[in-house]
Design a protein around this motif. Sequence first.
Motif, mmCIF file in Angstrom:
data_model
loop_
_atom_site.group_PDB
_atom_site.id
_atom_site.type_symbol
_atom_site.label_atom_id
_atom_site.label_comp_id
_atom_site.label_asym_id
_atom_site.label_seq_id
_atom_site.Cartn_x
_atom_site.Cartn_y
_atom_site.Cartn_z
ATOM 1 N N LEU A 213 0.865 -1.183 0.000
ATOM 2 C CA LEU A 213 0.000 0.000 0.000
ATOM 3 C C LEU A 213 0.895 1.223 0.000
ATOM 4 C CD1 LEU A 213 -3.013 0.883 0.154
ATOM 5 C CD2 LEU A 213 -2.636 1.210 2.611
ATOM 6 N N GLN A 214 0.714 2.096 -0.997
ATOM 7 C CA GLN A 214 1.533 3.292 -1.140
ATOM 8 C C GLN A 214 0.635 4.516 -1.171
ATOM 9 O OE1 GLN A 214 3.832 2.852 -4.714
ATOM 10 N NE2 GLN A 214 4.919 1.026 -3.999
ATOM 11 N N ASP A 215 1.175 5.662 -0.679
ATOM 12 C CA ASP A 215 0.425 6.912 -0.786
ATOM 13 C C ASP A 215 0.923 7.714 -1.982
ATOM 14 O OD1 ASP A 215 2.773 8.234 0.030
ATOM 15 O OD2 ASP A 215 2.130 8.334 2.121
ATOM 16 N N SER A 216 0.354 8.896 -2.186
ATOM 17 C CA SER A 216 0.664 9.685 -3.373
ATOM 18 C C SER A 216 2.105 10.167 -3.394
ATOM 19 C CB SER A 216 -0.285 10.884 -3.461
ATOM 20 O OG SER A 216 -0.203 11.668 -2.278
ATOM 21 N N ALA A 217 2.764 10.179 -2.239
ATOM 22 C CA ALA A 217 4.170 10.586 -2.164
ATOM 23 C C ALA A 217 5.117 9.411 -2.368
ATOM 24 C CB ALA A 217 4.451 11.255 -0.820
ATOM 25 N N GLN A 243 -5.399 8.569 10.780
ATOM 26 C CA GLN A 243 -5.125 9.719 9.921
ATOM 27 C C GLN A 243 -4.722 9.302 8.514
ATOM 28 O OE1 GLN A 243 -3.323 8.680 12.402
ATOM 29 N NE2 GLN A 243 -1.128 8.776 12.021
ATOM 30 N N THR A 244 -5.273 8.194 8.024
ATOM 31 C CA THR A 244 -4.944 7.705 6.697
ATOM 32 C C THR A 244 -5.154 8.797 5.646
ATOM 33 O OG1 THR A 244 -5.626 5.494 7.341
ATOM 34 C CG2 THR A 244 -5.425 5.924 4.986
ATOM 35 N N LEU A 245 -4.185 8.959 4.756
ATOM 36 C CA LEU A 245 -4.231 9.982 3.729
ATOM 37 C C LEU A 245 -4.996 9.502 2.510
ATOM 38 C CD1 LEU A 245 -0.496 11.131 3.913
ATOM 39 C CD2 LEU A 245 -2.466 12.202 5.018
ATOM 40 N N SER A 246 -5.346 10.440 1.641
ATOM 41 C CA SER A 246 -5.942 10.093 0.360
ATOM 42 C C SER A 246 -4.833 9.751 -0.632
ATOM 43 C CB SER A 246 -6.789 11.251 -0.163
ATOM 44 O OG SER A 246 -5.982 12.412 -0.350
ATOM 45 N N GLY A 247 -5.224 9.308 -1.817
ATOM 46 C CA GLY A 247 -4.234 8.986 -2.836
ATOM 47 C C GLY A 247 -3.511 7.678 -2.605
ATOM 48 N N LEU A 248 -4.150 6.754 -1.894
ATOM 49 C CA LEU A 248 -3.531 5.461 -1.638
ATOM 50 C C LEU A 248 -3.710 4.541 -2.841
ATOM 51 C CD1 LEU A 248 -4.742 4.845 2.031
ATOM 52 C CD2 LEU A 248 -2.473 5.598 1.297
#
Length: 266
Positions: A213-217, A243-248
């Motif tokens: 699982l990767q985020d947008s960064a 606090q899970t970010l979007s763009g996963l």
Amino acid sequence: MHPLPNRRDVLLCGAGLAGLSPTLAQDDQTGGDPLGSMQYPGLREQTIGKAPARFNEQVSVKGPAFADDAMNVPLLVDARGLSAVGGGVARIKVAVDRNPVRQVLDFEPLLALPMLAFRIRMEQASPVRAFVQTRDGQWHVGGIWVQAAGGGCTVPGVTRADGSWSKTLGQVQARFFNNVLEGSRRLRVRVMHPMDTGLVAGIPAFYLEDLQLQDSAGQVWFKLALHEPVSENPLITFELPPQTLSGLRLVGRDNNGNRINTEVGV
């Protein structure tokens, strides 16, 4: 039933057995295993090499006392009890003593909580183990006995038998659930894949090898290596920080090089 010996007798496996006389330690063919499995010493070496490992009640493995469907045995591994030990959990390896393919999966939580739920194939009744390595390099072991009717590793899955696997291969379903476990967000992922063990005549091993699982960064939240005993169309539950970010994105591949690259909505 498999009675457990006194806990002080099974704290250490590897170089020796705590609480046992040298004669008794030499006579113990299970490596001090509280589940009494003769296969445990070989499984431990296959899974973590020569490293010592301590049996630890803070490594929780839960599953059915009897598996009605040996091709879909639900398991939950929870190592949150070690979160404050040795710098926290670095990885979790799951293995089955009596399966023809013993290694099930290798999970690196990274930013996720050190727990996951999944389903496996079992060929016969067996202990199921979780080997948990903390960041100081120490290994801790938990496990349970699961009775099973057997044959789960040596028969084709439903989609392989009816030929439908090729129509859905690589499709991903992912969903977040809020407020299920305090202090986390639950991510449940299903990846459509036959997960062939290679033990059915005429059907070579064909299985998912890697998921991340990767985020947008480009930051990786967890890494998961899978092996043949994971059930067909793997359904896996992870616990992520609230606090899970979007763009996963869920990315990965199988042993034939087929790629997974799917956005995971929040």
